[in-house]
Motif scaffolding. Structure first.
Motif, PDB file in Angstrom:
ATOM      1  N   ARG A  57     -21.327 -37.035  18.058  1.00 44.20           N
ATOM      2  CA  ARG A  57     -22.674 -37.550  17.819  1.00 44.20           C
ATOM      3  C   ARG A  57     -23.724 -36.611  18.412  1.00 44.20           C
ATOM      4  O   ARG A  57     -24.780 -36.404  17.823  1.00 44.20           O
ATOM      5  N   LEU A  58     -23.444 -36.056  19.572  1.00 44.35           N
ATOM      6  CA  LEU A  58     -24.371 -35.102  20.181  1.00 44.35           C
ATOM      7  C   LEU A  58     -24.607 -33.933  19.245  1.00 44.35           C
ATOM      8  O   LEU A  58     -25.745 -33.495  19.039  1.00 44.35           O
ATOM      9  N   HIS A  59     -23.530 -33.408  18.642  1.00 52.31           N
ATOM     10  CA  HIS A  59     -23.649 -32.293  17.714  1.00 52.31           C
ATOM     11  C   HIS A  59     -24.404 -32.705  16.456  1.00 52.31           C
ATOM     12  O   HIS A  59     -25.312 -31.985  15.996  1.00 52.31           O
ATOM     13  N   GLU A  60     -24.063 -33.868  15.893  1.00 51.92           N
ATOM     14  CA  GLU A  60     -24.710 -34.310  14.660  1.00 51.92           C
ATOM     15  C   GLU A  60     -26.199 -34.559  14.871  1.00 51.92           C
ATOM     16  O   GLU A  60     -27.024 -34.209  14.015  1.00 51.92           O
ATOM     17  N   TRP A  61     -26.553 -35.176  15.983  1.00 55.28           N
ATOM     18  CA  TRP A  61     -27.957 -35.426  16.255  1.00 55.28           C
ATOM     19  C   TRP A  61     -28.713 -34.130  16.509  1.00 55.28           C
ATOM     20  O   TRP A  61     -29.875 -34.012  16.160  1.00 55.28           O
ATOM     21  N   HIS A  62     -28.041 -33.154  17.128  1.00 54.15           N
ATOM     22  CA  HIS A  62     -28.701 -31.859  17.322  1.00 54.15           C
ATOM     23  C   HIS A  62     -28.941 -31.178  15.984  1.00 54.15           C
ATOM     24  O   HIS A  62     -30.019 -30.615  15.750  1.00 54.15           O
ATOM     25  N   GLN A  63     -27.951 -31.231  15.087  1.00 50.36           N
ATOM     26  CA  GLN A  63     -28.124 -30.637  13.764  1.00 50.36           C
ATOM     27  C   GLN A  63     -29.233 -31.330  12.989  1.00 50.36           C
ATOM     28  O   GLN A  63     -29.930 -30.698  12.181  1.00 50.36           O
ATOM     29  N   ALA A  64     -29.411 -32.625  13.232  1.00 49.71           N
ATOM     30  CA  ALA A  64     -30.480 -33.371  12.570  1.00 49.71           C
ATOM     31  C   ALA A  64     -31.835 -33.186  13.240  1.00 49.71           C
ATOM     32  O   ALA A  64     -32.833 -33.709  12.742  1.00 49.71           O
ATOM     33  N   GLY A  65     -31.872 -32.454  14.351  1.00 46.57           N
ATOM     34  CA  GLY A  65     -33.140 -32.195  15.032  1.00 46.57           C
ATOM     35  C   GLY A  65     -33.619 -33.329  15.911  1.00 46.57           C
ATOM     36  O   GLY A  65     -34.804 -33.399  16.242  1.00 46.57           O
ATOM     37  N   VAL A  66     -32.703 -34.230  16.304  1.00 47.81           N
ATOM     38  CA  VAL A  66     -33.110 -35.405  17.086  1.00 47.81           C
ATOM     39  C   VAL A  66     -33.638 -35.006  18.454  1.00 47.81           C
ATOM     40  O   VAL A  66     -34.715 -35.447  18.877  1.00 47.81           O
ATOM     41  N   TRP A  67     -32.898 -34.161  19.170  1.00 48.33           N
ATOM     42  CA  TRP A  67     -33.299 -33.822  20.534  1.00 48.33           C
ATOM     43  C   TRP A  67     -34.585 -32.987  20.545  1.00 48.33           C
ATOM     44  O   TRP A  67     -35.438 -33.181  21.415  1.00 48.33           O
ATOM     45  N   GLU A  68     -34.714 -32.094  19.569  1.00 51.49           N
ATOM     46  CA  GLU A  68     -35.954 -31.316  19.478  1.00 51.49           C
ATOM     47  C   GLU A  68     -37.127 -32.214  19.110  1.00 51.49           C
ATOM     48  O   GLU A  68     -38.234 -32.035  19.605  1.00 51.49           O
ATOM     49  N   ARG A  69     -36.878 -33.216  18.268  1.00 49.92           N
ATOM     50  CA  ARG A  69     -37.938 -34.144  17.893  1.00 49.92           C
ATOM     51  C   ARG A  69     -38.327 -35.037  19.055  1.00 49.92           C
ATOM     52  O   ARG A  69     -39.510 -35.379  19.232  1.00 49.92           O
ATOM     53  N   LEU A  70     -37.344 -35.443  19.858  1.00 49.01           N
ATOM     54  CA  LEU A  70     -37.653 -36.225  21.060  1.00 49.01           C
ATOM     55  C   LEU A  70     -38.546 -35.429  22.001  1.00 49.01           C
ATOM     56  O   LEU A  70     -39.532 -35.966  22.545  1.00 49.01           O
ATOM     57  N   HIS A  71     -38.229 -34.159  22.186  1.00 50.21           N
ATOM     58  CA  HIS A  71     -39.062 -33.303  23.025  1.00 50.21           C
ATOM     59  C   HIS A  71     -40.484 -33.208  22.472  1.00 50.21           C
ATOM     60  O   HIS A  71     -41.467 -33.268  23.218  1.00 50.21           O
ATOM     61  N   ARG A  72     -40.591 -33.096  21.172  1.00 56.12           N
ATOM     62  CA  ARG A  72     -41.917 -32.977  20.565  1.00 56.12           C
ATOM     63  C   ARG A  72     -42.714 -34.273  20.689  1.00 56.12           C
ATOM     64  O   ARG A  72     -43.931 -34.243  20.892  1.00 56.12           O
ATOM     65  N   VAL A  73     -42.042 -35.421  20.552  1.00 55.75           N
ATOM     66  CA  VAL A  73     -42.733 -36.710  20.709  1.00 55.75           C
ATOM     67  C   VAL A  73     -43.349 -36.814  22.095  1.00 55.75           C
ATOM     68  O   VAL A  73     -44.497 -37.255  22.268  1.00 55.75           O
ATOM     69  N   LEU A  74     -42.604 -36.403  23.108  1.00 53.06           N
ATOM     70  CA  LEU A  74     -43.122 -36.451  24.477  1.00 53.06           C
ATOM     71  C   LEU A  74     -44.267 -35.457  24.663  1.00 53.06           C
ATOM     72  O   LEU A  74     -45.246 -35.757  25.368  1.00 53.06           O
ATOM     73  N   LEU A  75     -44.175 -34.287  24.037  1.00 52.50           N
ATOM     74  CA  LEU A  75     -45.275 -33.325  24.109  1.00 52.50           C
ATOM     75  C   LEU A  75     -46.525 -33.883  23.430  1.00 52.50           C
ATOM     76  O   LEU A  75     -47.644 -33.694  23.928  1.00 52.50           O
ATOM     77  N   ASP A  76     -46.363 -34.565  22.300  1.00 49.57           N
ATOM     78  CA  ASP A  76     -47.510 -35.185  21.629  1.00 49.57           C
ATOM     79  C   ASP A  76     -48.154 -36.236  22.521  1.00 49.57           C
ATOM     80  O   ASP A  76     -49.381 -36.375  22.563  1.00 49.57           O
ATOM     81  N   ARG A  77     -47.326 -36.983  23.221  1.00 48.72           N
ATOM     82  CA  ARG A  77     -47.844 -38.017  24.130  1.00 48.72           C
ATOM     83  C   ARG A  77     -48.677 -37.379  25.244  1.00 48.72           C
ATOM     84  O   ARG A  77     -49.759 -37.850  25.575  1.00 48.72           O
ATOM     85  N   LEU A  78     -48.159 -36.280  25.796  1.00 48.70           N
ATOM     86  CA  LEU A  78     -48.889 -35.590  26.860  1.00 48.70           C
ATOM     87  C   LEU A  78     -50.132 -34.894  26.317  1.00 48.70           C
ATOM     88  O   LEU A  78     -51.182 -34.879  26.966  1.00 48.70           O
ATOM     89  N   GLY A  79     -50.029 -34.316  25.122  1.00 44.14           N
ATOM     90  CA  GLY A  79     -51.188 -33.653  24.532  1.00 44.14           C
ATOM     91  C   GLY A  79     -52.300 -34.619  24.220  1.00 44.14           C
ATOM     92  O   GLY A  79     -53.483 -34.301  24.414  1.00 44.14           O
ATOM     93  N   TYR A  80     -51.962 -35.813  23.740  1.00 44.76           N
ATOM     94  CA  TYR A  80     -52.985 -36.806  23.423  1.00 44.76           C
ATOM     95  C   TYR A  80     -53.709 -37.286  24.674  1.00 44.76           C
ATOM     96  O   TYR A  80     -54.868 -37.696  24.621  1.00 44.76           O
ATOM     97  N   ALA A  81     -53.028 -37.220  25.820  1.00 49.12           N
ATOM     98  CA  ALA A  81     -53.640 -37.627  27.090  1.00 49.12           C
ATOM     99  C   ALA A  81     -54.318 -36.459  27.808  1.00 49.12           C
ATOM    100  O   ALA A  81     -54.741 -36.606  28.952  1.00 49.12           O
TER     101      ALA A  81
END
Length: 256
Positions: A57-81
């Motif tokens: 699952r770790l590999h499949e989610w990485h291939q789907a961009g899940v972990w990179e997208r999670l990082h980006r969601v947190l960056l958007d949260r910080l950028g908006y603040a």
């Protein structure tokens, strides 16, 4: 269990910590002592399946961009603040010994030629990791400058268009090449790179220390302090999880 399509923010009442719904619930137990894969397997595997299910699952989610997208969601949260300081950014790398070799490894010139990898990161003036890349330990830092700068996503702002370029970029003498400065200027970034034989490394240290501190934060996660994975995608996935946890601490600092 398919990869989640989005991440949602939980309610954050006055005096309480924000909650992030999604796969972070299975990795929230990741501490500086390491990210436990057993937590992933318990969340995703059905009874009778082994921990190998969690690795898949770790590999499949990485291939789907899940972990990179999670990082980006947190960056958007910080950028908006307005928590991300775009006035200055810093870039650097750190070598990681590899016990089993594998993809994206090479002889480490600083460790008697033993196999290793190198993590490259770019941070803002507060030390928030904006982007990261993995390379063999024998690849020069300057070769990854353009790739690393271009890897910074367009981060949401509280007003105006999303932003991805800092005003200035600080780097040590390992990036003291004409093509590095030209690449930054083409992207509208003012290069602040220490010059070999001219400037002391201590002069720019007052701005570059933030990236050294963030590299130290990465090294506190035992799962990536020493590389045990032969596959580069798994090793990269753990780095994005670590980057997300670091950003999550900044979210808690700004919103709690």
């Amino acid at each position: 269990m398919p990869a989640p399509d989005s991440f949602e923010w939980g309610d954050c009442e006055q005096g309480s910590r924000p909650r992030l719904r999604g796969p972070s619930s299975s990795i929230a137990s990741g501490t500086p002592g390491g990210v436990a894969m057993t937590a992933v397997s318990q969340e995703t595997a059905s009874p009778g399946n082994s921990v190998r299910f969690g690795w898949r699952r770790l590999h499949e989610w990485h291939q789907a961009g899940v972990w990179e997208r999670l990082h980006r969601v947190l960056l958007d949260r910080l950028g908006y603040a307005n928590a991300i300081n775009w006035d200055r950014a810093a870039v650097d790398s750190a070598s990681v010994p590899s016990k089993k070799g594998g993809e994206e490894t090479g002889p480490n010139p600083t460790d008697r030629g033993k196999p290793g990898s190198k993590r490259h990161i770019i941070v803002d003036a507060n030390g928030i990791p904006l982007a990261l890349r993995i390379s063999p330990a024998n690849r020069h830092d300057s070769k990854f400058l353009e790739t690393l700068v271009d890897a910074v996503p367009a981060i949401r702002q509280c007003a105006g268009r999303p932003r991805r370029r800092p005003v200035k970029l600080h780097a040590d003498k390992g990036y003291d090449f004409a093509h590095c400065r030209q690449a930054l200027r083409r992207r509208g970034i003012i290069p602040r790179i220490a010059r070999r034989g001219i400037e002391s490394s201590e002069r720019l240290g007052r701005h570059r220390w933030v990236v050294e501190r963030t590299l130290a934060w990465f090294a506190r996660f035992r799962r990536i302090a020493v590389r045990y994975e032969r596959r580069a995608d798994i090793f990269t996935a753990f780095h994005y999880i670590a980057a997300s946890l670091i950003c999550w601490r900044f979210v808690q600092r700004w919103f709690c």
